[in-house]
Design a protein around this motif. Structure first.
Motif, PDB file in Angstrom:
ATOM      1  N   GLY A 183     130.270  -5.605  77.008  1.00 28.02           N
ATOM      2  CA  GLY A 183     129.819  -4.413  76.281  1.00 28.02           C
ATOM      3  C   GLY A 183     128.843  -3.586  77.088  1.00 28.02           C
ATOM      4  O   GLY A 183     128.934  -2.352  77.129  1.00 28.02           O
ATOM      5  N   THR A 184     127.927  -4.251  77.761  1.00 33.57           N
ATOM      6  CA  THR A 184     126.917  -3.523  78.527  1.00 33.57           C
ATOM      7  C   THR A 184     127.486  -2.997  79.843  1.00 33.57           C
ATOM      8  O   THR A 184     127.195  -1.870  80.247  1.00 33.57           O
ATOM      9  N   VAL A 185     128.331  -3.780  80.487  1.00 41.00           N
ATOM     10  CA  VAL A 185     129.035  -3.277  81.682  1.00 41.00           C
ATOM     11  C   VAL A 185     129.828  -2.016  81.308  1.00 41.00           C
ATOM     12  O   VAL A 185     129.821  -1.011  82.028  1.00 41.00           O
ATOM     13  N   ASN A 186     130.473  -2.052  80.139  1.00 38.08           N
ATOM     14  CA  ASN A 186     131.284  -0.906  79.731  1.00 38.08           C
ATOM     15  C   ASN A 186     130.436   0.332  79.436  1.00 38.08           C
ATOM     16  O   ASN A 186     130.840   1.457  79.755  1.00 38.08           O
ATOM     17  N   ASP A 187     129.260   0.130  78.852  1.00 39.95           N
ATOM     18  CA  ASP A 187     128.390   1.292  78.602  1.00 39.95           C
ATOM     19  C   ASP A 187     127.967   1.948  79.917  1.00 39.95           C
ATOM     20  O   ASP A 187     127.799   3.168  79.979  1.00 39.95           O
ATOM     21  N   LEU A 188     127.790   1.159  80.955  1.00 42.99           N
ATOM     22  CA  LEU A 188     127.483   1.726  82.275  1.00 42.99           C
ATOM     23  C   LEU A 188     128.708   2.443  82.843  1.00 42.99           C
ATOM     24  O   LEU A 188     128.611   3.568  83.340  1.00 42.99           O
ATOM     25  N   ALA A 189     129.860   1.786  82.743  1.00 42.00           N
ATOM     26  CA  ALA A 189     131.091   2.366  83.295  1.00 42.00           C
ATOM     27  C   ALA A 189     131.412   3.697  82.613  1.00 42.00           C
ATOM     28  O   ALA A 189     131.939   4.617  83.249  1.00 42.00           O
ATOM     29  N   LEU A 248     110.496   9.396  68.872  1.00 41.90           N
ATOM     30  CA  LEU A 248     110.268   8.956  70.245  1.00 41.90           C
ATOM     31  C   LEU A 248     110.192  10.117  71.230  1.00 41.90           C
ATOM     32  O   LEU A 248     109.747   9.939  72.359  1.00 41.90           O
ATOM     33  N   LYS A 249     110.599  11.287  70.799  1.00 40.87           N
ATOM     34  CA  LYS A 249     110.463  12.526  71.608  1.00 40.87           C
ATOM     35  C   LYS A 249     110.847  12.287  73.069  1.00 40.87           C
ATOM     36  O   LYS A 249     110.081  12.584  73.979  1.00 40.87           O
ATOM     37  N   SER A 250     112.001  11.725  73.281  1.00 43.71           N
ATOM     38  CA  SER A 250     112.417  11.417  74.646  1.00 43.71           C
ATOM     39  C   SER A 250     113.575  12.313  75.058  1.00 43.71           C
ATOM     40  O   SER A 250     114.572  12.416  74.355  1.00 43.71           O
ATOM     41  N   ASP A 251     113.441  12.970  76.206  1.00 39.03           N
ATOM     42  CA  ASP A 251     114.532  13.807  76.698  1.00 39.03           C
ATOM     43  C   ASP A 251     115.743  12.969  77.069  1.00 39.03           C
ATOM     44  O   ASP A 251     116.882  13.345  76.824  1.00 39.03           O
ATOM     45  N   LEU A 252     115.467  11.811  77.677  1.00 42.86           N
ATOM     46  CA  LEU A 252     116.576  10.962  78.120  1.00 42.86           C
ATOM     47  C   LEU A 252     117.397  10.487  76.931  1.00 42.86           C
ATOM     48  O   LEU A 252     118.611  10.402  76.980  1.00 42.86           O
ATOM     49  N   LEU A 253     116.695  10.186  75.833  1.00 37.44           N
ATOM     50  CA  LEU A 253     117.349   9.645  74.639  1.00 37.44           C
ATOM     51  C   LEU A 253     118.172  10.705  73.924  1.00 37.44           C
ATOM     52  O   LEU A 253     119.116  10.394  73.204  1.00 37.44           O
ATOM     53  N   SER A 254     117.824  11.983  74.136  1.00 38.86           N
ATOM     54  CA  SER A 254     118.390  13.036  73.296  1.00 38.86           C
ATOM     55  C   SER A 254     119.879  13.265  73.525  1.00 38.86           C
ATOM     56  O   SER A 254     120.566  13.799  72.668  1.00 38.86           O
ATOM     57  N   VAL A 255     120.408  12.854  74.679  1.00 39.68           N
ATOM     58  CA  VAL A 255     121.821  13.121  74.960  1.00 39.68           C
ATOM     59  C   VAL A 255     122.745  12.222  74.142  1.00 39.68           C
ATOM     60  O   VAL A 255     123.844  12.608  73.773  1.00 39.68           O
ATOM     61  N   LEU A 256     122.325  11.007  73.826  1.00 41.68           N
ATOM     62  CA  LEU A 256     123.089  10.073  72.996  1.00 41.68           C
ATOM     63  C   LEU A 256     124.427   9.649  73.585  1.00 41.68           C
ATOM     64  O   LEU A 256     125.409   9.508  72.869  1.00 41.68           O
ATOM     65  N   ASP A 257     124.491   9.477  74.900  1.00 35.89           N
ATOM     66  CA  ASP A 257     125.632   8.788  75.497  1.00 35.89           C
ATOM     67  C   ASP A 257     125.374   7.280  75.413  1.00 35.89           C
ATOM     68  O   ASP A 257     124.308   6.855  74.976  1.00 35.89           O
ATOM     69  N   ASP A 258     126.352   6.486  75.884  1.00 35.51           N
ATOM     70  CA  ASP A 258     126.194   5.034  75.815  1.00 35.51           C
ATOM     71  C   ASP A 258     125.129   4.520  76.788  1.00 35.51           C
ATOM     72  O   ASP A 258     124.510   3.496  76.563  1.00 35.51           O
ATOM     73  N   SER A 259     124.967   5.220  77.898  1.00 34.32           N
ATOM     74  CA  SER A 259     123.891   4.929  78.847  1.00 34.32           C
ATOM     75  C   SER A 259     123.111   6.213  79.026  1.00 34.32           C
ATOM     76  O   SER A 259     123.663   7.307  78.885  1.00 34.32           O
ATOM     77  N   ASN A 287     120.756  -9.891  73.497  1.00 39.08           N
ATOM     78  CA  ASN A 287     120.621  -8.533  74.019  1.00 39.08           C
ATOM     79  C   ASN A 287     120.960  -8.547  75.500  1.00 39.08           C
ATOM     80  O   ASN A 287     120.485  -9.399  76.245  1.00 39.08           O
ATOM     81  N   THR A 288     121.786  -7.589  75.895  1.00 44.85           N
ATOM     82  CA  THR A 288     121.978  -7.339  77.323  1.00 44.85           C
ATOM     83  C   THR A 288     121.626  -5.887  77.590  1.00 44.85           C
ATOM     84  O   THR A 288     121.981  -4.999  76.814  1.00 44.85           O
ATOM     85  N   SER A 289     120.878  -5.664  78.654  1.00 48.26           N
ATOM     86  CA  SER A 289     120.638  -4.307  79.122  1.00 48.26           C
ATOM     87  C   SER A 289     121.236  -4.240  80.515  1.00 48.26           C
ATOM     88  O   SER A 289     121.433  -5.276  81.159  1.00 48.26           O
TER      89      SER A 289
END
Lengths: 344, 344
Positions: free
Chosen positions: A80-86, B29-40, A147-149
């Motif tokens: 799941g975490t590898v896929n979120d990166l991919a 959390l007012k985070s710019d990085l978080l605001s895009v909401l992609d998987d990573s 949890n995996t990050s």
């Protein structure tokens, strides 16, 4: 290690925890980075340039049951975490691993999960770099949560995001939908199907790299794995992020016979059921056929299909539609309520 | 958002989860990085050189109770992970945030925790970059568990690790010990102490940077925050990692009056009690006084003390000893068994 069960003391920070980590966890994972046992691991980077981008992601896994046809919580957590990166076009670099274990969990179950984590990480070419183990009293968790990050490097020239879809983009699904959700559900409910449904859980970084090697990076606009909420929810997320309307043809979405059967028994729509080994690609239409061929030529993508396209929204109302066989459109909304708790 | 409680559907991946993330979590959390909401999330890096090192760490937090004197699980989760990065000499870059929430948790408690996460991240100068929310059925978790993972950049010239301690190194503790563990314990047991014990939980990256700015990087051999298992366990870990014997003088270890009192009531040794805002430094003896001054000149280090030194092990048996007032040595072993479950 005479204990056959996890004790609270395995999470105390003291001797039993060190024994568990040094004698069971670290050897199973065979990771050089993990072997130093500092509070953080140290990862050497050699970048192409001084300016570059990394991808960073996190997911907790609470799937129930922890063992299911096609996988277990350990395989799921790594894949799941590898896929979120991919899905960001990133090349996975390292994955962290944090356990919350319920007191009384049989140690041999933990060993099976560790083995599965190790195998999956190896198959994805990533190292388990750092970890944590907590134990809570009986009744304060359900067996094990993981949890995996993950961190990865995004090669230059790739710009993949849910915000980058353009009107005209083709929508490709990499294979059959609903396999993971139905595998969990049939295991949980003891459905006893004639043909058992097997989860599709697997790392997708290899097929994604194949795709990038065969079509120009800038033709690949968005990638997402349709997990919780399924294809329908993923398409709605991307429709909102990019402000595009997305139209798909339902009959083009591949669904396995046995998944369709189980969906009928349970009253589910496969478009809302979770997948753990599939991705949706939004691609420049000039490269859609080439992308489809690249995906189909990889063992994890042989059932891939072009299922629809993105278009300009009417009156700025970005929506997702299913094209019916009669040529009319019906709304495909985001999942509302809870269909399948603890699917991942 | 009419619900006053967390529902299973808040973790479904569907509409309620998106509402929770977009209307509560991301704005808090007012985070710019978080605001895009992609998987990573995508983090731009500008490195000094193409070759460099990043630090990567993970911890899950299961502390009970989730609110305690001096902090809560949110502050703990951010500070704990920032500190694990700082203990590698890394400058924290981004932190991930993953919730496992028990169905039925009051939404206003989640809001308080989010506020605390936001404040702590701001004070440490890190961004919450990516996240995840899972919900499990009532009885399958205990209110809320939080995982934070973190990444940081290790500046050139720093080489800080539990494996780098040398015989002769001075051992410095940055302040009083046992505050966090006793704060949790007295809250949990309703001890009703005359002077309440307050947790020391706080990010330590600022004081660590002060230290690096005032003494040469290569004089700083190891840093570790003595959390689970306390000072005694941390010293044992490092003794084993570096194969050195460590000798400390117990009366030099600073302990607050009220912590000592509570330890006496409960039968605890403060050397085994968890801290969340202190660090142990192993430093080249030529720079120990200068390091001590640097630490004491920071508001988080005013009670710092040199408490001992490392030496060559006798017959290669690396051990930790306490020097008694009579000049004899007694073994200080690693924590065995479980003293204080769910302290972090």
């Amino acid at each position: 290690m005479k204990q056959d069960y996890i004790l609270l003391a395995h999470g105390s920070g003291g001797k039993l925890m060190h024994d568990l980590i040094e004698k069971k966890i670290a050897p199973s994972l065979k990771s050089d980075l993990l072997s130093v046992l500092d509070d953080s691991c140290e990862i050497p980077i050699v970048a192409e340039k001084r300016n570059f981008r990394i991808a960073f992601t996190t997911d907790s896994y609470v799937v129930k049951p922890i063992f299911f046809p096609g996988g277990d919580i350990g395989k799921l957590a790594v894949a799941g975490t590898v896929n979120d990166l991919a899905m960001k076009g990133a090349i996975p670099l390292a994955v962290s691993l944090a356990f919350i274990i319920e007191e009384g969990m049989p140690l041999n179950e933990l060993e099976i999960i560790l083995e599965s984590i190790s195998t999956t990480a190896k198959s994805a070419g990533v190292e388990i770099a750092t970890g944590d183990t907590k134990v809570v009293e009986r009744g304060s968790a359900d067996r094990i949560f993981i949890n995996t990050s993950g961190i990865g490097i995004i090669p230059e020239g790739r710009d993949v995001s849910g915000i980058n879809v353009k009107p005209g983009d083709a929508v490709i699904i990499s294979g059959t939908v609903g396999d993971h959700g139905l595998a969990i559900m049939s295991e949980r409910e003891g459905l006893g199907l004639n043909i058992p449904v097997v989860s599709d859980v697997r790392p997708l970084n290899s097929i994604i790299e194949k795709l990038f090697s065969e079509i120009p990076s800038n033709a690949i606009h968005a990638l997402r794995d349709p997990t919780r909420g399924g294809v329908a929810t993923t398409l709605n997320e991307i429709s909102r992020q990019s402000n595009v309307t997305i139209v798909i043809e339902e009959e083009k979405v591949p669904v396995k016979e046995e998944v369709l059967g189980a969906c009928e028994i349970l009253g589910f729509d496969p478009l809302y059921v979770a997948n753990e080994g599939k991705f949706i690609l939004f691609v420049d239409p000039d490269f859609s056929e080439k992308a489809l061929t690249a995906i189909r030529n990889h063992p994890d993508g042989k059932d891939a299909q072009i299922i629809g396209y993105a278009e300009n929204p009417v009156n700025s109302n970005a929506s997702v539609f299913v094209l019916t066989p009669l040529g009319t459109r019906r709304f495909l909304t985001m999942l509302t309520g809870e269909q399948l708790p603890r699917i991942c």
